[in-house]
Design a protein around this motif. Structure first.
Motif, PDB file in Angstrom:
ATOM      1  N   ASP A  55       0.804  -1.227   0.000  1.00 33.80           N
ATOM      2  CA  ASP A  55       0.000   0.000   0.000  1.00 33.80           C
ATOM      3  C   ASP A  55       0.835   1.275   0.000  1.00 33.80           C
ATOM      4  OD1 ASP A  55      -2.450  -1.485   0.214  1.00 33.80           O
ATOM      5  OD2 ASP A  55      -2.017  -1.755   2.354  1.00 33.80           O
ATOM      6  N   LEU A  56       1.971   1.263   0.693  1.00 38.16           N
ATOM      7  CA  LEU A  56       2.732   2.498   0.925  1.00 38.16           C
ATOM      8  C   LEU A  56       3.994   2.573   0.075  1.00 38.16           C
ATOM      9  CD1 LEU A  56       2.398   2.700   4.820  1.00 38.16           C
ATOM     10  CD2 LEU A  56       0.793   3.472   3.049  1.00 38.16           C
ATOM     11  N   SER A  57       4.150   1.663  -0.872  1.00 30.89           N
ATOM     12  CA  SER A  57       5.285   1.653  -1.794  1.00 30.89           C
ATOM     13  C   SER A  57       4.795   1.137  -3.138  1.00 30.89           C
ATOM     14  CB  SER A  57       6.417   0.733  -1.293  1.00 30.89           C
ATOM     15  OG  SER A  57       6.793   1.040   0.030  1.00 30.89           O
ATOM     16  N   SER A  58       5.596   1.374  -4.169  1.00 26.66           N
ATOM     17  CA  SER A  58       5.296   0.806  -5.479  1.00 26.66           C
ATOM     18  C   SER A  58       6.347  -0.239  -5.833  1.00 26.66           C
ATOM     19  CB  SER A  58       5.226   1.901  -6.542  1.00 26.66           C
ATOM     20  OG  SER A  58       6.455   2.601  -6.634  1.00 26.66           O
ATOM     21  N   LYS A  59       6.202  -0.820  -6.990  1.00 27.09           N
ATOM     22  CA  LYS A  59       7.088  -1.901  -7.429  1.00 27.09           C
ATOM     23  C   LYS A  59       8.527  -1.414  -7.555  1.00 27.09           C
ATOM     24  CE  LYS A  59       7.699  -5.112 -11.322  1.00 27.09           C
ATOM     25  NZ  LYS A  59       7.215  -5.457 -12.682  1.00 27.09           N
ATOM     26  N   ARG A  66      14.513   0.879  -2.739  1.00 30.14           N
ATOM     27  CA  ARG A  66      13.846  -0.370  -2.351  1.00 30.14           C
ATOM     28  C   ARG A  66      12.379  -0.198  -1.987  1.00 30.14           C
ATOM     29  NH1 ARG A  66      15.797  -1.429   2.149  1.00 30.14           N
ATOM     30  NH2 ARG A  66      17.659  -0.114   2.322  1.00 30.14           N
ATOM     31  N   HIS A  67      11.982   1.023  -1.651  1.00 29.19           N
ATOM     32  CA  HIS A  67      10.572   1.295  -1.350  1.00 29.19           C
ATOM     33  C   HIS A  67      10.159   2.582  -2.062  1.00 29.19           C
ATOM     34  CE1 HIS A  67      11.458  -1.404   2.151  1.00 29.19           C
ATOM     35  NE2 HIS A  67      10.327  -1.910   1.705  1.00 29.19           N
ATOM     36  N   PRO A  68      10.013   2.502  -3.400  1.00 31.69           N
ATOM     37  CA  PRO A  68       9.606   3.706  -4.138  1.00 31.69           C
ATOM     38  C   PRO A  68       8.255   4.217  -3.645  1.00 31.69           C
ATOM     39  CG  PRO A  68      10.260   1.912  -5.627  1.00 31.69           C
ATOM     40  CD  PRO A  68      10.142   1.323  -4.268  1.00 31.69           C
ATOM     41  N   LEU A  69       8.035   5.498  -3.808  1.00 32.61           N
ATOM     42  CA  LEU A  69       6.745   6.046  -3.409  1.00 32.61           C
ATOM     43  C   LEU A  69       5.620   5.329  -4.152  1.00 32.61           C
ATOM     44  CD1 LEU A  69       7.443   9.889  -3.256  1.00 32.61           C
ATOM     45  CD2 LEU A  69       7.568   8.186  -1.411  1.00 32.61           C
ATOM     46  N   PRO A  70       4.480   5.154  -3.494  1.00 27.71           N
ATOM     47  CA  PRO A  70       3.376   4.427  -4.126  1.00 27.71           C
ATOM     48  C   PRO A  70       2.747   5.236  -5.250  1.00 27.71           C
ATOM     49  CG  PRO A  70       2.645   5.395  -2.073  1.00 27.71           C
ATOM     50  CD  PRO A  70       4.139   5.616  -2.139  1.00 27.71           C
ATOM     51  N   ASN A  71       1.985   4.549  -6.085  1.00 21.98           N
ATOM     52  CA  ASN A  71       1.119   5.232  -7.038  1.00 21.98           C
ATOM     53  C   ASN A  71       0.096   6.027  -6.226  1.00 21.98           C
ATOM     54  OD1 ASN A  71      -1.534   5.424  -8.556  1.00 21.98           O
ATOM     55  ND2 ASN A  71      -0.182   4.734 -10.197  1.00 21.98           N
ATOM     56  N   LEU A  72       0.102   7.333  -6.390  1.00 18.78           N
ATOM     57  CA  LEU A  72      -0.700   8.181  -5.504  1.00 18.78           C
ATOM     58  C   LEU A  72      -2.192   8.038  -5.758  1.00 18.78           C
ATOM     59  CD1 LEU A  72       1.545  11.362  -5.372  1.00 18.78           C
ATOM     60  CD2 LEU A  72       1.522   9.368  -3.847  1.00 18.78           C
ATOM     61  N   ASP A  73      -2.587   7.756  -6.992  1.00 19.71           N
ATOM     62  CA  ASP A  73      -4.003   7.528  -7.268  1.00 19.71           C
ATOM     63  C   ASP A  73      -4.483   6.254  -6.578  1.00 19.71           C
ATOM     64  OD1 ASP A  73      -4.227   9.815  -8.812  1.00 19.71           O
ATOM     65  OD2 ASP A  73      -3.757   8.765 -10.689  1.00 19.71           O
ATOM     66  N   GLY A 236      17.806   4.269   4.190  1.00 17.43           N
ATOM     67  CA  GLY A 236      18.116   3.237   3.227  1.00 17.43           C
ATOM     68  C   GLY A 236      17.160   3.223   2.047  1.00 17.43           C
ATOM     69  N   SER A 237      15.863   3.416   2.336  1.00 19.89           N
ATOM     70  CA  SER A 237      14.875   3.292   1.260  1.00 19.89           C
ATOM     71  C   SER A 237      13.718   4.272   1.379  1.00 19.89           C
ATOM     72  CB  SER A 237      14.325   1.856   1.219  1.00 19.89           C
ATOM     73  OG  SER A 237      13.565   1.580   2.384  1.00 19.89           O
ATOM     74  N   GLY A 238      13.841   5.292   2.214  1.00 25.00           N
ATOM     75  CA  GLY A 238      12.787   6.287   2.323  1.00 25.00           C
ATOM     76  C   GLY A 238      11.733   5.973   3.363  1.00 25.00           C
ATOM     77  N   SER A 264      19.447   3.509  -1.240  1.00 27.86           N
ATOM     78  CA  SER A 264      19.301   2.416  -2.205  1.00 27.86           C
ATOM     79  C   SER A 264      19.102   2.939  -3.626  1.00 27.86           C
ATOM     80  CB  SER A 264      18.153   1.479  -1.807  1.00 27.86           C
ATOM     81  OG  SER A 264      16.950   2.198  -1.590  1.00 27.86           O
ATOM     82  N   ASP A 265      18.558   4.132  -3.769  1.00 30.04           N
ATOM     83  CA  ASP A 265      18.475   4.769  -5.084  1.00 30.04           C
ATOM     84  C   ASP A 265      19.834   5.356  -5.468  1.00 30.04           C
ATOM     85  OD1 ASP A 265      17.181   5.960  -7.422  1.00 30.04           O
ATOM     86  OD2 ASP A 265      17.339   7.869  -6.350  1.00 30.04           O
ATOM     87  N   TRP A 266      20.471   6.051  -4.531  1.00 30.82           N
ATOM     88  CA  TRP A 266      21.764   6.701  -4.807  1.00 30.82           C
ATOM     89  C   TRP A 266      22.782   5.703  -5.349  1.00 30.82           C
ATOM     90  CZ3 TRP A 266      23.257  11.660  -5.069  1.00 30.82           C
ATOM     91  CH2 TRP A 266      24.637  11.943  -5.030  1.00 30.82           C
ATOM     92  N   VAL A 267      22.879   4.532  -4.727  1.00 26.39           N
ATOM     93  CA  VAL A 267      23.910   3.562  -5.138  1.00 26.39           C
ATOM     94  C   VAL A 267      23.491   2.749  -6.359  1.00 26.39           C
ATOM     95  CG1 VAL A 267      24.878   3.429  -2.824  1.00 26.39           C
ATOM     96  CG2 VAL A 267      23.131   1.765  -3.508  1.00 26.39           C
TER      97      VAL A 267
END
Length: 280
Positions: A55-59, A66-73, A236-238, A264-267
């Protein structure tokens, strides 16, 4: 309420308020089903479950962490489906020191929902206080949650690169010191920190009892941060950056942003520089 926190007693007193929704955010990294399993065993009466990864992350992709922001819609639809709209007060809790609840809190603030709070204390504190719990699953009358995205709350990698080393910018690494110094890295493929970052471990937001330190103690934690700076927090992943953001807000800092992809995005970009010493 001027604080971003509510007490156990406040929530106990408002359990039956129709305009208060409770969100259970328990989650254990590496055990992706455990949070939902313990929620189904028992939870605060009326609480709906929000899963960090579902629910709180996207693929996860090549970049974005490692935990991209979710689809906001999709998140807005989830929130509306459990009866949250602009009139609702939301209280989030977990059993992880507030890390997962703070992610939910930050996301709702990012969506423009100011009436969102974190419980001061975990579910274990709630039960230890003899407050009610249940295995009964709540029902909701769906409402329409309309996001009002607050773009100033978040930065992505290109935004961060433009700011690195600039005067008036403070970059805070929320991970524990050994990871910040590159002495160990249990999760990500590269150890160290983003150059110019200072280290404030997120768990230092909490007392020895596991509740949130008061505002004056949070101000003391961040005594090295200038109030007028643009403050950027990563982890590490937001996820565990967000309790530091909450703590900074409690301390009175206003211009605080999340680098959403974090370490995890930076590296994930091999050309990005890595630092392993304080002051680098």
């Amino acid at each position: 309420m001027s604080s971003n926190l509510v007490t156990l007693q406040w929530l106990a007193d408002h359990l039956n308020d129709a305009d208060v929704k409770i969100l259970d955010c328990r989650f254990a990294l590496g055990q992706p089903h455990s949070g939902r399993e313990v929620y189904l065993q028992d939870h605060i009466p009326g609480a709906f479950y929000c899963d960090l990864e579902q629910d709180l992350s996207s693929k996860v992709e090549t970049h974005g962490g490692r935990h991209p922001l979710p689809n906001l819609d999709e998140l807005a639809a989830k929130l509306g489906g459990i009866g949250i709209d602009a009139t609702t007060t939301v209280v989030a809790y977990d059993d992880q020191g507030g890390a997962m609840a703070s992610r939910l809190w930050w996301l709702l603030r990012y969506l423009g929902h100011e009436q969102t709070f974190v419980l001061d204390g975990t579910y274990s504190h709630w039960k230890s206080a003899g407050l009610p719990s249940t295995s009964e699953l709540p029902t909701a009358e769906p409402k329409t949650f309309t996001p009002s995205i607050q773009d100033a709350h978040v930065l992505h990698i290109d935004d961060l690169k433009k700011r690195l080393g600039n005067p008036g910018v403070t970059l805070i690494d929320a991970r524990e010191e050994r990871r910040y110094l590159g002495l160990e890295e249990p999760i990500d493929p590269v150890a160290g920190h983003i150059p110019s970052a200072v280290n404030h471990f997120w768990k230092d937001s909490l007392t020895d009892a596991g509740t949130w330190k008061p505002a004056d103690a949070q101000r003391a934690r961040f005594a090295d941060v200038h109030a007028d700076d643009e403050i950027i927090v990563y982890c590490g992943s937001g996820v565990t950056a967000t309790p530091n953001i909450l703590a900074l807000r409690e301390a009175g800092f206003q211009n605080v942003k999340l680098y959403a992809g974090s370490w995890s995005d930076w590296v994930s970009y091999p050309e990005n520089p890595i630092a392993t010493k304080k002051g680098e």
